[in-house]
Design a protein around this motif. Structure first.
Motif, PDB file in Angstrom:
ATOM      1  N   PRO A   1       0.776  -1.202   0.008  1.00  0.00           N
ATOM      2  CA  PRO A   1      -0.130   0.137  -0.012  1.00  0.00           C
ATOM      3  C   PRO A   1       0.955   1.146   0.104  1.00  0.00           C
TER       4      PRO A   1
ATOM      5  N   TYR B   1      -6.722  -1.356  -0.888  1.00  0.00           N
ATOM      6  CA  TYR B   1      -6.303  -1.284   0.418  1.00  0.00           C
ATOM      7  C   TYR B   1      -7.060  -0.325   1.269  1.00  0.00           C
TER       8      TYR B   1
ATOM      9  N   SER C   1      -6.018   0.791   5.028  1.00  0.00           N
ATOM     10  CA  SER C   1      -5.029   0.923   5.388  1.00  0.00           C
ATOM     11  C   SER C   1      -4.725   2.599   5.619  1.00  0.00           C
TER      12      SER C   1
END
Length: 238
Positions: free
Chosen positions: A187, A217, A220
């Motif tokens: 990420p 992601y 994240s």
């Protein structure tokens, strides 16, 4: 007597003609002086007009130069701000890694791949970015299957990024994503790839890359940063 009258008449005629001629010359002289004054005034006016035109041109050029100087100062300040942000960002990431390593650090044998990686990482922490880039690249080339290899590529990208070598940084981040797609740093690498594209004026590619961070992601920290950056790009019309 008649002869005398003729002589007198001749003399008077000559005097009258001479006076008329003198008056004619005086008038011509006055006329010439008047014309000369007129020409001088015209030349003077033309000179003033030319000077005025030159002043206007110079004033316009001065305004343009001032505008260019203001733009350059703005760009310089923006570059300084970006560079400061890049250093702060890298320092924050390094501190997070150091904190993580401090809690899990184990002894590494001298000459081992782990020791080699740590030495390269220490160069990065010390701000020796050129040396760190060489050491990280060499480590990854010698140890492509090692568990630290993706980390080495990621930090290689960071070393290039903070030096503003965005093309080299993008190549490192993309190489890590290509060769180690399952790494936990994917990420962050994808986020920084988008940042590199922004710096390289690849706006469409940057938006697509940052969009991938959010989509692939979503939970994240990188996704949160990508969303914020996309909003900034939208606000700036980029």
């Amino acid at each position: 007597m008649r002869r005398f009258r003729q002589v007198v008449t001749g003399v008077l005629t000559a005097l009258v003609a001479s006076a008329a001629f003198a008056q004619s010359k005086g008038e011509r002289l006055d006329l010439l002086e008047s014309r000369m004054d007129s020409v001088e005034r015209q030349l003077s006016n033309q000179g003033l007009l030319e000077i005025s035109r030159q002043i206007e041109l110079l004033t316009g050029e001065l305004r343009t130069l001032r505008g260019e100087i203001d733009q350059l100062q703005h760009e310089l300040e923006r570059t300084r701000t970006q560079q400061r942000d890049q250093y702060v960002d890298l320092d924050t990431r390094l501190r997070a890694v150091e904190a993580s390593l401090a809690s899990t650090q184990v002894a590494t044998a001298p000459g081992s791949p782990e020791a080699e990686y740590q030495a390269a990482f220490n160069l990065l922490k010390d701000g020796k970015y050129d040396e760190a880039a060489v050491a990280l690249r060499d480590f990854q080339a010698r140890n492509p299957q090692h568990e630290l290899a993706p980390n080495a590529l990621y930090w290689l990208g960071e070393a290039h990024y903070v030096r503003r070598d965005f093309a080299a940084a993008l190549a490192a981040f993309e190489g890590m994503l290509r060769d180690y797609p399952e790494t936990r740093k994917a990420p962050d690498a994808l986020l920084k790839a988008g940042y590199c594209q922004i710096e390289m004026k690849q706006a469409a590619a940057a938006r697509a890359t940052l969009g991938r961070v959010v989509q692939e992601y979503p939970d994240s920290a990188a996704a949160a940063e990508a969303k914020a950056r996309l909003e900034r790009i939208g606000a700036q019309g980029g």
